[in-house]
Design an enzyme around this catalytic site. Structure first.
Site, PDB file in Angstrom:
ATOM      1  N   THR A 325     -30.815  29.335  15.803  1.00 46.03           N
ATOM      2  CA  THR A 325     -31.058  28.696  14.506  1.00 46.03           C
ATOM      3  C   THR A 325     -31.363  27.221  14.676  1.00 46.03           C
ATOM      4  OG1 THR A 325     -29.569  30.263  13.404  1.00 46.03           O
ATOM      5  CG2 THR A 325     -30.086  28.227  12.223  1.00 46.03           C
ATOM      6  N   TRP A 328     -34.790  26.895  16.355  1.00 46.34           N
ATOM      7  CA  TRP A 328     -35.868  27.286  15.449  1.00 46.34           C
ATOM      8  C   TRP A 328     -36.285  26.113  14.570  1.00 46.34           C
ATOM      9  CZ3 TRP A 328     -36.607  27.425  10.164  1.00 46.34           C
ATOM     10  CH2 TRP A 328     -37.712  28.145   9.712  1.00 46.34           C
ATOM     11  N   HIS A 329     -35.326  25.302  14.177  1.00 49.98           N
ATOM     12  CA  HIS A 329     -35.629  24.187  13.286  1.00 49.98           C
ATOM     13  C   HIS A 329     -36.314  23.027  13.993  1.00 49.98           C
ATOM     14  CE1 HIS A 329     -32.936  26.224  10.417  1.00 49.98           C
ATOM     15  NE2 HIS A 329     -33.582  25.545   9.498  1.00 49.98           N
ATOM     16  N   GLY A 330     -36.205  22.942  15.290  1.00 48.85           N
ATOM     17  CA  GLY A 330     -36.894  21.854  15.965  1.00 48.85           C
ATOM     18  C   GLY A 330     -36.599  21.795  17.450  1.00 48.85           C
ATOM     19  N   PHE A 473     -40.916  22.129  10.534  1.00 51.73           N
ATOM     20  CA  PHE A 473     -40.069  23.057  11.257  1.00 51.73           C
ATOM     21  C   PHE A 473     -40.780  24.354  11.557  1.00 51.73           C
ATOM     22  CE2 PHE A 473     -37.019  20.636   8.480  1.00 51.73           C
ATOM     23  CZ  PHE A 473     -36.659  19.761   9.470  1.00 51.73           C
TER      24      PHE A 473
END
Length: 473
Positions: A325, A328-330, A473
């Site tokens: 998680t 995935w965002h950065g 993102f």
């Protein structure tokens, strides 16, 4: 092009809807052909919409390649007797290869150079817009075909319409194929759906332009001043402002996407359920970006074993999910840290604090009032040195360097932004939604939404609109 832009609202969307509505005139007696035509319009129009946002034209070809290849791979998975797993593996690797290359290649190379004292060339790779979202949808589709949860789509236009559908292409909601499969083949279009869709779109536009963009000005002001030069009170105001900005930016986009989908006859899944009213971080992440949470649960957590193999394995599985998680965002270590901190908080709630926080609601709300902005701070600031400075500003009794700080600087900014804090707090609750459902079809609601729309347009004309935060993102 973004939804909260004059070009989209007054040029792209009207032209698209005119083209989309033509079957109502010429194909009334042939609903199957009309649906196929509309799906083609969605596919072609969405590719055009996507082309306005990409930095390099070759990314359009890459997007179309992923659509074509996943469409073909699903046919092989469904029709192969012995090679189903091989085709699935190929499809998953193909999809994630492009995501890894564009999103994580530079990050990985930089860290290899740093930790192993190498000198590999680090290329500045531009991230194709929306790749994180359409990669997850492609992967979920071929996995669902492999699991026999969904049948492989035999019509390329239908599949292209599903993946490229512009309301959810750039920033979600993440829509699984089984959610829209029936509507791709046959859906109804009514005046009531169009009206509901326009109302939902307008609410989302108001969230984005009238709340998120306006309160986001405080975070921009603080970033311009420099974290070392703000008082503790202004630091807290700033991180609360960022928390509201992030929520109303992304929730606003999701509502606009849902509204546009409803206009076209699709019921896209809800993505937010008043997360800031949660009592624990566990509850928060069931209510925030719900389609992403469902994706990780269905395609990572449960395949790893979920909670079926004891607490130890469950903790390990949760750690993997939260690491994914974060990444995935950065592609940055602050996102890894953010994911790890959330994992630790959620595990502590599961084994120790959760029961008390859920039982004593005032304590739960106070806890979340502090924990939400602190976790978003890890999300907001990518540089660890700057992150440390800001954290020390939040807790002034920690040792820190001496800087020139105006102790009453928060007064000016509170005077300027208090009304947006009030709006943010109010619309974080269920009260406006409750009133809206009661008065949805009244003339008062219609006039209020008309006012919201034109106020948003005024802000856009004045240049008071920003790109959506989640695009990066």
């Amino acid at each position: 092009m973004v939804f909260s832009s004059l070009k989209f609202i007054f040029i792209f969307l009207p032209v698209f809807m005119i083209a989309y509505s033509l079957p109502a005139i010429g194909l009334k007696d042939d609903p199957k052909t009309a649906t196929q035509y509309r799906n083609f319009v969605i596919f072609a129009g969405s590719v055009l919409f996507y082309s306005f946002g990409v930095k390099k034209p070759v990314y359009i070809l890459l997007f179309l390649l992923t659509v074509m290849l996943n469409f073909i791979v699903a046919q092989f998975i469904e029709n192969s007797r012995y090679l189903r797993k091989l085709w699935l593996t190929f499809g998953v690797l193909f999809n994630f290869w492009w995501l890894i290359f564009f999103k994580y290649w530079s990050f990985g190379t930089e860290n290899i150079n740093h930790f192993f004292h190498q000198s590999f060339t680090v290329k500045d790779i531009i991230l194709p817009i929306g790749i994180s979202f359409y990669t997850f949808q492609n992967v979920s589709y071929i996995i669902d075909v492999y699991r026999k949860k969904a049948k492989a789509e035999k019509n390329l236009v239908n599949y292209g319409a599903y993946i490229s559908m512009f309301p959810q292409l750039i920033a979600g909601p993440i829509v699984t194929f089984d959610h829209v499969a029936k509507e791709l083949r046959s859906r109804t279009h009514t005046i009531q759906k169009v009206e509901d869709g326009l109302k939902t779109f307008t609410i989302g536009l108001g969230y984005k332009v009238l709340i998120a963009n306006q309160i986001g000005g405080l975070w921009s002001d603080i970033s311009a001043i420099g974290y070392e030069s703000i008082s503790s009170k202004l630091a807290w105001l700033g991180i609360f402002a960022y928390s509201f900005q992030l929520y109303f930016d992304f929730c606003g986009y999701s509502l606009m996407a849902i509204g546009l989908g409803r206009i076209m006859g699709f019921e896209l899944p809800r993505n937010f359920d008043h997360p800031y009213m949660s009592l624990t971080m566990t509850e928060f992440w069931r209510r925030w970006h719900m389609t992403l949470g469902s994706w990780f649960k269905d395609y990572i957590y449960i395949p790893l074993g979920g909670n079926r193999k004891g607490d130890g394995r469950m903790v390990f599985n949760m750690l993997i999910v939260w690491l994914f998680t974060g990444l995935w965002h950065g592609a940055s270590w602050n996102f890894v840290l953010w994911g790890l901190v959330l994992f630790l908080i959620i595990m502590s709630e599961k084994f120790w604090t959760g029961k008390v926080l859920n039982k004593v609601k005032p304590l739960g709300h106070l806890y979340m009032l502090l924990i939400i902005p602190l976790t978003w701070l890890l999300f907001a600031i990518t540089d660890f040195h700057e992150l440390g400075i800001y954290f020390k500003r939040l807790i002034p009794f920690l040792p820190q360097k001496t800087y020139a700080v105006m102790e009453n600087d928060y007064v000016e900014y509170w005077t300027k932004y208090w009304k947006y804090f009030a709006l943010g707090l109010l619309f974080s609750t269920r009260i406006p939604e409750f009133i809206y459902k009661k008065m949805k079809n009244s003339i008062i609601t219609a006039l209020a939404l008309l006012a919201v729309f034109w106020m948003a347009v005024y802000c856009m004309v004045k240049g008071l609109d920003d790109p959506f935060m989640y695009f990066r993102f």
